[in-house]
Design a protein around this motif. Structure first.
Motif, PDB file in Angstrom:
ATOM      1  N   MET A   1       0.849  -1.193   0.000  1.00 20.52           N
ATOM      2  CA  MET A   1       0.000   0.000   0.000  1.00 20.52           C
ATOM      3  C   MET A   1       0.886   1.246   0.000  1.00 20.52           C
ATOM      4  N   TYR A   2       0.522   2.227  -0.808  1.00 23.02           N
ATOM      5  CA  TYR A   2       1.289   3.469  -0.825  1.00 23.02           C
ATOM      6  C   TYR A   2       0.949   4.275   0.421  1.00 23.02           C
ATOM      7  N   GLU A   3       1.920   5.025   0.863  1.00 25.37           N
ATOM      8  CA  GLU A   3       1.700   5.875   2.023  1.00 25.37           C
ATOM      9  C   GLU A   3       2.453   7.174   1.788  1.00 25.37           C
ATOM     10  N   MET A   4       1.719   8.242   1.647  1.00 26.18           N
ATOM     11  CA  MET A   4       2.333   9.540   1.408  1.00 26.18           C
ATOM     12  C   MET A   4       1.980  10.478   2.558  1.00 26.18           C
ATOM     13  N   ASN A   5       2.752  11.544   2.662  1.00 22.68           N
ATOM     14  CA  ASN A   5       2.561  12.523   3.733  1.00 22.68           C
ATOM     15  C   ASN A   5       1.220  13.234   3.632  1.00 22.68           C
ATOM     16  N   LEU A   6       0.676  13.569   4.787  1.00 23.49           N
ATOM     17  CA  LEU A   6      -0.447  14.501   4.817  1.00 23.49           C
ATOM     18  C   LEU A   6       0.123  15.874   4.515  1.00 23.49           C
ATOM     19  N   GLN A  18      -1.017   0.494  -8.871  1.00 21.87           N
ATOM     20  CA  GLN A  18       0.245  -0.212  -8.689  1.00 21.87           C
ATOM     21  C   GLN A  18       0.490  -1.084  -9.913  1.00 21.87           C
ATOM     22  N   ILE A  19       1.692  -0.948 -10.492  1.00 20.39           N
ATOM     23  CA  ILE A  19       2.078  -1.737 -11.653  1.00 20.39           C
ATOM     24  C   ILE A  19       3.470  -2.297 -11.383  1.00 20.39           C
ATOM     25  N   ASN A  20       3.582  -3.612 -11.421  1.00 21.74           N
ATOM     26  CA  ASN A  20       4.875  -4.273 -11.178  1.00 21.74           C
ATOM     27  C   ASN A  20       5.551  -3.792  -9.895  1.00 21.74           C
ATOM     28  N   GLY A  21       4.757  -3.619  -8.849  1.00 25.36           N
ATOM     29  CA  GLY A  21       5.305  -3.245  -7.552  1.00 25.36           C
ATOM     30  C   GLY A  21       5.615  -1.763  -7.390  1.00 25.36           C
ATOM     31  N   VAL A  34       1.650   8.799 -13.803  1.00 18.79           N
ATOM     32  CA  VAL A  34       3.072   9.100 -13.673  1.00 18.79           C
ATOM     33  C   VAL A  34       3.571   8.477 -12.376  1.00 18.79           C
ATOM     34  N   MET A  35       4.862   8.254 -12.292  1.00 18.74           N
ATOM     35  CA  MET A  35       5.460   7.647 -11.111  1.00 18.74           C
ATOM     36  C   MET A  35       5.110   8.464  -9.865  1.00 18.74           C
TER      37      MET A  35
END
Length: 155
Positions: A1-6, A18-21, A34-35
């Protein structure tokens, strides 16, 4: 799971896949995934803020715009245009972990050599700064807040 800053920006639910990890975020301006990097996370939130809170028409925003600087290609993170496609403002993004310093403003000012916009905006998602450029008096003034689109068109 992605986790980005608030961030210190209005919440919105970006399209993340998610593509290929690896994680990608959908950029509605470039109309592609985009990445997902910390800087891209800031860009997508700030662009959403410009559209939803500041009234910027989506079709008058451009991301990753190539400009020529001393015969070298550079990329502006975002450019805001008027209805005649004249650039009004340049936005530079940094990851939340990157402090906004004078060097960041100098970077965006160099991009402005070829564009001659009236407003420079910088954000790391936590802090947002803007300055208005007065070419007639060769001065600049820091803004108390990010201007709305209609304010940009009047600068």
């Amino acid at each position: 799971m992605y986790e980005m800053n608030l961030l210190n920006l209005p919440y919105f639910e970006p399209r993340v896949s998610q593509i290929n990890g690896k994680y990608f975020i959908f950029d509605p301006i470039r109309r592609k995934h985009v990445m997902l990097t910390p800087e891209e996370w800031v860009r997508q939130h700030f662009v959403n803020y410009l559209i939803t809170e500041k009234g910027c028409p989506k079709e008058l925003l451009a991301n990753e715009v190539s400009v020529s600087l001393n015969n070298q290609a550079r990329r502006c993170d975002t450019i805001i245009y008027n209805r005649n496609l004249k650039p009004l403002a340049i936005v530079e993004y940094k990851a939340p972990s990157v402090r906004i310093t004078q060097d960041v403003f100098e970077q965006i000012a160099r991009y402005n050599i070829s564009l001659h916009v009236a407003c420079l905006l910088v954000s790391n998602g936590l802090e947002h700064y803007g300055c208005r450029i007065d070419y007639g008096n060769a001065t600049y003034t820091y803004l108390e807040q990010i201007p709305a689109y209609h304010e940009l068109t009047g600068l």
